[in-house]
Scaffold this motif. Structure first.
Motif, short mmCIF file in Angstrom:
data_model
loop_
_atom_site.label_atom_id
_atom_site.label_comp_id
_atom_site.label_asym_id
_atom_site.label_seq_id
_atom_site.Cartn_x
_atom_site.Cartn_y
_atom_site.Cartn_z
N MET A 71 0.85 -1.20 0.00
CA MET A 71 0.00 0.00 0.00
C MET A 71 0.88 1.25 0.00
O MET A 71 1.92 1.28 0.63
CB MET A 71 -0.90 0.01 1.24
N GLU A 104 1.94 5.08 0.86
CA GLU A 104 1.69 6.13 1.84
C GLU A 104 1.14 7.35 1.13
O GLU A 104 1.56 7.68 0.04
CB GLU A 104 3.01 6.53 2.51
N TRP A 105 0.18 8.00 1.73
CA TRP A 105 -0.27 9.23 1.07
C TRP A 105 -0.53 10.36 2.05
O TRP A 105 -0.51 11.52 1.66
CB TRP A 105 -1.49 8.96 0.20
N GLU A 162 -1.34 4.79 5.14
CA GLU A 162 -1.35 4.21 3.81
C GLU A 162 -2.75 4.24 3.23
O GLU A 162 -3.74 4.28 3.96
CB GLU A 162 -0.84 2.77 3.88
N GLN A 163 -2.81 4.18 1.92
CA GLN A 163 -4.09 4.20 1.25
C GLN A 163 -4.92 2.99 1.66
O GLN A 163 -4.44 1.87 1.69
CB GLN A 163 -3.88 4.15 -0.26
N ASP A 166 0.19 13.20 -0.39
CA ASP A 166 0.89 12.76 -1.60
C ASP A 166 2.24 13.49 -1.72
O ASP A 166 2.62 13.91 -2.81
CB ASP A 166 0.05 13.04 -2.86
N ARG A 211 -11.71 15.61 -0.99
CA ARG A 211 -11.12 14.33 -0.57
C ARG A 211 -11.36 13.94 0.87
O ARG A 211 -11.14 12.79 1.24
CB ARG A 211 -9.60 14.38 -0.84
N ASP A 234 -11.75 10.39 -0.11
CA ASP A 234 -10.64 9.42 -0.07
C ASP A 234 -10.33 9.03 1.36
O ASP A 234 -9.81 7.96 1.63
CB ASP A 234 -9.37 10.03 -0.67
N ILE A 235 -10.61 9.97 2.27
CA ILE A 235 -10.31 9.69 3.66
C ILE A 235 -11.42 10.23 4.56
O ILE A 235 -11.95 11.31 4.32
CB ILE A 235 -8.93 10.25 4.08
N GLY A 265 -11.73 1.17 -0.77
CA GLY A 265 -10.52 1.99 -0.85
C GLY A 265 -10.48 3.21 0.04
O GLY A 265 -9.46 3.90 0.09
N SER A 301 -9.76 5.42 3.08
CA SER A 301 -8.92 5.38 4.28
C SER A 301 -9.73 5.98 5.43
O SER A 301 -10.49 6.92 5.22
CB SER A 301 -7.66 6.22 4.10
#
Ligand SMILES: Nc1ncnc2c1ncn2[C@@H]1O[C@H](COP(=O)(O)OP(=O)(O)OP(=O)(O)O)[C@@H](O)[C@H]1O
Ligand SMILES: [Mg+2]
Length: 229
Positions: free
Chosen positions: A1, A3-4, A32-33, A68, A87, A164-165, A194, A196
């Motif tokens: 995975m 890291e972001w 991590e994602q 990112d 996001r 995304d999170i 997906g 996080s």
């Protein structure tokens, strides 16, 4: 995975006269994602402060958050607010619903800048409220909802954007067993696609069921050792 999201030497201090509260003290964290991270710790240990910093809602006293690889401190206001609106989903400990709007409008407002038409925004809001078993409360204002219902509206508002999170501060704190299970299932479902998640929770059963890793905060410091979920 991959890291972001990373916290690097992240600090948030509050000055109280001559006294300084080190709410978040030199925190290093790499996310991590698709990871589902739990954060535990006693009251006042800095969990909510850390979440606000990671979400870009608060500015650190020192250190930085990198998305990112890009440090927040180097993003323009506009880029930072874009990151948040596109996001990040946030479930606050105190819900932060807008009192003058109905549950449906509170949820639909999260899509205001999504480019979707009003009718689509309202339809999607109605769908997610239905999924939260709140279909019959859609026209209620927050004051006319129970604590648990407000919490579910807040979760719907955070999730409708398909972020995304998700940062969730005690997302089941006011919920009974049935509703906690509903939220848990929903989080698992989004996480499997997906999303996080960083979740603050005192519910060991919940963290055990959902989290890949659980870390503890003590006096603003994030302990490096994992806690048994
Ligand atoms: N605006 C502020 N001014 C001064 N001190 C603050 C401020 N906000 C938070 N603090 C202090 O920072 C510390 C961390 O607060 P925070 O809300 O992050 O704790 P927490 O771990 O989320 O606690 P809880 O489990 O009770 O929600 C606390 O000691 C709190 O009193
Ligand atoms: Mg808190």
């Amino acid at each position: 995975m991959a890291e972001w999201l990373r916290a690097a030497e992240l600090c948030r201090f509050y000055r109280r006269g001559s006294h300084v509260v080190r709410a978040v003290d030199t925190v290093n964290l790499s996310l991590e994602q698709g990871e589902f991270l739990g954060i535990v710790g006693s009251s006042g240990s800095g969990k909510s402060t850390l979440l606000n910093l990671l979400a870009g809602l608060d500015t650190p006293s020192a250190g930085d958050v990198l998305v990112d690889g890009s440090p927040f401190s180097e993003l323009s206001r506009r880029e930072r607010s874009q990151f948040r609106s596109a996001r990040v989903g946030m479930v606050f400990q105190s819900f932060n619903l807008l009192p003058q709007y109905s549950a449906l409008e509170n949820v639909a407002l999260a899509l205001l800048f999504s480019g979707e038409r009003r009718r689509t925004r309202l339809r999607r809001a109605a769908e997610i409220l239905e999924r939260m078993e709140l279909g019959d409360r859609a026209d209620h204002r927050p004051a006319d909802l129970s604590g648990g219902e407000q919490q579910r509206v807040a979760i719907a508002r955070a999730m409708i954007k398909e972020p995304d999170i998700l940062f969730a501060d005690e997302p089941t704190g006011n919920l009974d067993e049935g509703n906690s299970a509903l939220i848990a299932d929903m989080l698992v479902d989004f996480n499997s696609k997906g999303l996080s998640v960083v979740m603050v929770s005192h519910d060991r059963e919940l963290t055990g069921k959902l989290c890949n890793r659980v870390l503890r905060m003590d006096y603003g410091r994030l302990q490096p050792e994992e806690v048994a979920p």
